[in-house]
Design an enzyme around this catalytic site. Sequence first.
Site, PDB file in Angstrom:
ATOM      1  N   LYS A 282      48.725  93.035  41.636  1.00 56.31           N
ATOM      2  CA  LYS A 282      47.464  93.946  41.399  1.00 56.31           C
ATOM      3  C   LYS A 282      46.328  93.554  42.359  1.00 56.31           C
ATOM      4  CE  LYS A 282      48.389  94.298  36.590  1.00 56.31           C
ATOM      5  NZ  LYS A 282      48.598  93.753  35.304  1.00 56.31           N
TER       6      LYS A 282
HETATM    7  N1  GLU Z   1      53.052  92.451  30.378  1.00 52.69           N
HETATM    8  C1  GLU Z   1      53.900  92.005  30.842  1.00 52.69           C
HETATM    9  C2  GLU Z   1      53.479  92.423  32.408  1.00 52.69           C
HETATM   10  O1  GLU Z   1      52.547  93.275  32.782  1.00 52.69           O
HETATM   11  C3  GLU Z   1      55.509  92.684  31.071  1.00 52.69           C
HETATM   12  C4  GLU Z   1      56.152  91.910  29.960  1.00 52.69           C
HETATM   13  C5  GLU Z   1      57.499  92.531  29.634  1.00 52.69           C
HETATM   14  O2  GLU Z   1      57.724  93.494  29.988  1.00 52.69           O
HETATM   15  O3  GLU Z   1      58.235  91.628  29.073  1.00 52.69           O
HETATM   16  O4  GLU Z   1      54.121  92.071  33.505  1.00 52.69           O
END
Ligand code: GLU
Length: 308
Positions: A282
């Site tokens: 990010k």
């Molecule tokens: N929320 C997680 C992320 O943005 C991804 C989780 C998943 O795909 O299991 O890295």
Amino acid sequence: MTDESMTQPPRPSSVVRHSSYRGRLAPSPTGHLHLGHARTFWTAHGRAREAGGALVLRDEDLDPARSRAEFAAAMLEDLRWLGLDWDEGPDVGGPLAPYTQSERRGLYLDAWSRLVGAGQVYPCACSRRDVARAAEAPHEAGAAGPGVRAAPDDEPHYPGTCRRRAGAVPHAARAPAGLNWRFRVPDGEEIVFEDLNRGRQVFVAGRDFGDFVVWRRDDVPAYQLAVVVDDALMRITEVVRGADLLKSTARQVLLQRALGHPTPAYFHCDLVTDGRGERLAKRHESLSLRALRASGLTPQEVRALFGA
Ligand code: GLU
């Protein structure tokens, strides 16, 4: 005069999905989505649509310290701008709502209680520093193959200090708050799964990863637990996500077994790297969908950047 309504089939107001495939997009609102996310979500969307299946968007806003409502709104908007749509999600609703993790705490607590009852988790008082010190590197080589590094947020290998203590202490806890709770992994057991993109994956519990956190001391359910509960309750049949989560998949397979949930199919996408070979994060704000859009690129031009 032809009456069109007599000759044309009626247009459905929403598309009826005709297969049992259920996929998901699971962004975390901790920053703006970048090209790496876009490519993974594009793949997930394409696979769901090709299968004639349904796609769920889940807002993974579990971590209150890192998640922000404005990023949650931005991620939905950016994904739509890119050309994606979904059938269920926080903004469109659906039969398995809520689709926002911070509203699903009760479901994660139920799973935690079941794991406590089955003796599969134990409380851990070790500080982050204790664990980091004991975990100095060698474990992190992993079995995922060349080019796959541990995810930056991958937890260090826990040496098992509190597991030894936990043996004697009956778990009468009613609430998890105040301590980390760790899943006791079956040391030496191979966890094998066939990845639809990368082929056969083998990880060894206790070697490639240690007892991992399912509930955090600050009373936040951990990613591993939440994702297993949600993928099961949202009836996800195929998980498409980045290859940085391969090792997490092995952990999640263990949790699925412990909770009696089916294991979905997995497709781990290759990671997008920057000019120096570093995985996009990010912090690469200039490669965020927001910034690319602000620079005047069209959705087609952005998609072309990741080969779609
Ligand atoms: N929320 C997680 C992320 O943005 C991804 C989780 C998943 O795909 O299991 O890295």
